[in-house]
Structures are given as structure tokens and as C-alpha cells.
Design a protein around this motif. Structure first.
Motif, short mmCIF file in Angstrom:
data_model
loop_
_atom_site.label_atom_id
_atom_site.label_comp_id
_atom_site.label_asym_id
_atom_site.label_seq_id
_atom_site.Cartn_x
_atom_site.Cartn_y
_atom_site.Cartn_z
N LEU A 1 -12.71 11.31 -16.22
CA LEU A 1 -12.65 12.75 -16.04
C LEU A 1 -13.12 13.10 -14.64
N TYR A 2 -12.87 14.35 -14.26
CA TYR A 2 -13.25 14.84 -12.94
C TYR A 2 -13.93 16.19 -13.11
N ARG A 3 -14.77 16.52 -12.14
CA ARG A 3 -15.44 17.81 -12.17
C ARG A 3 -15.60 18.31 -10.75
N PRO A 4 -15.02 19.47 -10.44
CA PRO A 4 -15.28 20.08 -9.14
C PRO A 4 -16.63 20.78 -9.19
N VAL A 5 -17.46 20.58 -8.17
CA VAL A 5 -18.79 21.17 -8.16
C VAL A 5 -19.10 21.77 -6.80
N GLY A 6 -19.99 22.74 -6.80
CA GLY A 6 -20.50 23.32 -5.57
C GLY A 6 -21.81 22.66 -5.18
N LEU A 7 -22.41 23.17 -4.13
CA LEU A 7 -23.60 22.58 -3.54
C LEU A 7 -24.79 22.52 -4.52
N ALA A 8 -25.08 23.60 -5.22
CA ALA A 8 -26.24 23.63 -6.11
C ALA A 8 -26.08 22.64 -7.26
N GLU A 9 -24.88 22.60 -7.86
CA GLU A 9 -24.66 21.66 -8.96
C GLU A 9 -24.70 20.22 -8.46
N LEU A 10 -24.17 19.97 -7.27
CA LEU A 10 -24.23 18.63 -6.70
C LEU A 10 -25.68 18.18 -6.49
N VAL B 1 -12.25 18.23 -15.99
CA VAL B 1 -10.79 18.29 -15.94
C VAL B 1 -10.21 16.88 -16.01
N LEU B 2 -8.94 16.79 -16.40
CA LEU B 2 -8.34 15.49 -16.65
C LEU B 2 -7.71 14.83 -15.44
N THR B 3 -7.44 15.60 -14.38
CA THR B 3 -6.81 14.98 -13.21
C THR B 3 -7.58 15.28 -11.94
N GLU B 4 -7.55 14.32 -11.04
CA GLU B 4 -8.19 14.51 -9.75
C GLU B 4 -7.48 15.61 -8.96
N GLU B 5 -6.18 15.73 -9.13
CA GLU B 5 -5.42 16.76 -8.43
C GLU B 5 -5.91 18.17 -8.79
N TYR B 6 -6.15 18.40 -10.07
CA TYR B 6 -6.64 19.70 -10.53
C TYR B 6 -8.06 19.94 -10.01
N ALA B 7 -8.92 18.93 -10.07
CA ALA B 7 -10.29 19.06 -9.54
C ALA B 7 -10.26 19.34 -8.04
N ARG B 8 -9.38 18.65 -7.34
CA ARG B 8 -9.22 18.84 -5.89
C ARG B 8 -8.82 20.29 -5.59
N ALA C 1 -5.53 25.43 -19.15
CA ALA C 1 -6.12 26.63 -18.52
C ALA C 1 -5.19 27.15 -17.43
N GLY C 2 -4.22 27.92 -17.82
CA GLY C 2 -3.35 28.55 -16.82
C GLY C 2 -2.00 27.90 -16.66
N GLY C 3 -1.93 26.61 -16.46
CA GLY C 3 -0.65 25.93 -16.28
C GLY C 3 -0.71 24.53 -16.86
N ARG C 4 0.44 23.93 -17.09
CA ARG C 4 0.52 22.61 -17.73
C ARG C 4 -0.33 21.55 -17.03
N SER C 5 -0.45 21.64 -15.72
CA SER C 5 -1.22 20.63 -15.00
C SER C 5 -2.72 20.95 -14.96
N HIS C 6 -3.11 22.03 -15.60
CA HIS C 6 -4.52 22.43 -15.62
C HIS C 6 -5.15 22.08 -16.96
N GLU C 7 -5.35 20.78 -17.16
CA GLU C 7 -5.89 20.28 -18.42
C GLU C 7 -7.40 20.07 -18.29
#
Length: 140
Positions: free
Chosen positions: A3-12, A36-43, A80-86
Motif C-alpha cells: 500500500l501507499y500513503r501520501p503524507v505531509g511534513l507533520a505526519e512524516l 491507497v492501492l497505487t503509487e500513482e494515486y499517492a503521487r 474515491a472519485g475515479g476508478r484509479s482512486h482506490e
């Protein structure tokens, strides 16, 4: 499951303080934790949203981690929003248990800085310069 997770500075920072082995508890206004399930979505989130968000420190990091497959299956995939947003939606009160089922450490794969980001990023660690802890190497 990877799995992937986009994070900001405080969470990091909180992830680093936990030795890259746990995600921090959710804030009171955050009822779910959504890896999230894909690196592309996290990116996309890290690059397009976090870099413009003051509460993210105007920067976004993409993290990659593994969760035990059997445990991850308890959370159905949400769109969440579109097919690639899993995403998986983990209730905030279950995050501590979710963390216990991580395999290995949370890795930083990418970093994006917006024009309002203050500071410099170490290209080797992908962390802000001056942080004491560096991310673990793969397999540690």
C-alpha cells in the motif's frame, strides 16, 4: 499487500519518530485512515494537493509499506472519485491494530515540494535537512 500513503511534513515527522514502523493516530476530525492501492494515486495527492496545503508544510511524501494480506482483506477497496482512486478505509479507532500488522518498515519513495516549502531536502534520505533520523534501508 503493498500500500501507499501520501503524507505531509507533520505526519512524516511522527512516522520517523515511530521508527518508520507505525502511522500516527488520526486527529479528531479524521474518522478514517486511508492508504491507497497505487503509487500513482499517492503521487498525485502528494504532488498536486500536499504541495499546495499549508497544513502539509507545502510538501508531500509518498510512502510505501506492506500489510499482512489476511489482515488487509478485512477492509474492502473503496473508490474515491475515479476508478484509479482506490483506497482502503480503516476506521481511526482501528489504526493501532492496523499498525501491528505492518510488515517491515514504512519507506519513503518520493518527495514533492511546492513553491512555498521552506527548507531543503536531502536527496539521499528524501527528508528535510537537519532531521536526525534517516529512513531505514529496505529489509531493516
Amino acid at each position: 499487500m503493498i500500500l501507499y500513503r501520501p503524507v505531509g511534513l507533520a505526519e512524516l515527522r511522527l512516522i520517523a519518530e515511530a521508527g518508520y514502523r507505525a502511522f500516527p493516530p488520526r486527529l479528531s476530525h479524521q474518522p478514517i485512515f486511508y492508504p491507497v492501492l497505487t503509487e500513482e494515486y499517492a503521487r498525485k495527492i502528494a504532488r498536486d494537493w500536499n504541495t499546495a496545503d499549508e497544513t502539509s508544510g507545502f510538501a508531500g511524501w509518498v510512502t510505501r509499506f506492506e500489510v499482512e494480506d489476511d489482515f488487509a482483506r478485512r477492509y474492502p477497496v473503496q473508490i474515491a472519485g475515479g476508478r484509479s482512486h482506490e483506497e482502503l478505509w480503516v476506521p481511526a479507532e482501528e489504526l493501532e491494530e492496523f499498525n501491528r500488522h505492518l510488515v517491515g518498515t514504512i519507506e519513503i519513495t518520493e518527495v514533492y515540494c511546492g513553491p512555498k516549502f521552506q527548507g531543503d531536502i536531502d536527496p539521499a534520505t528524501r527528508l528535510p535537512l537537519g532531521w536526525l533520523r534517516s529512513p531505514p534501508t529496505k529489509g531493516s
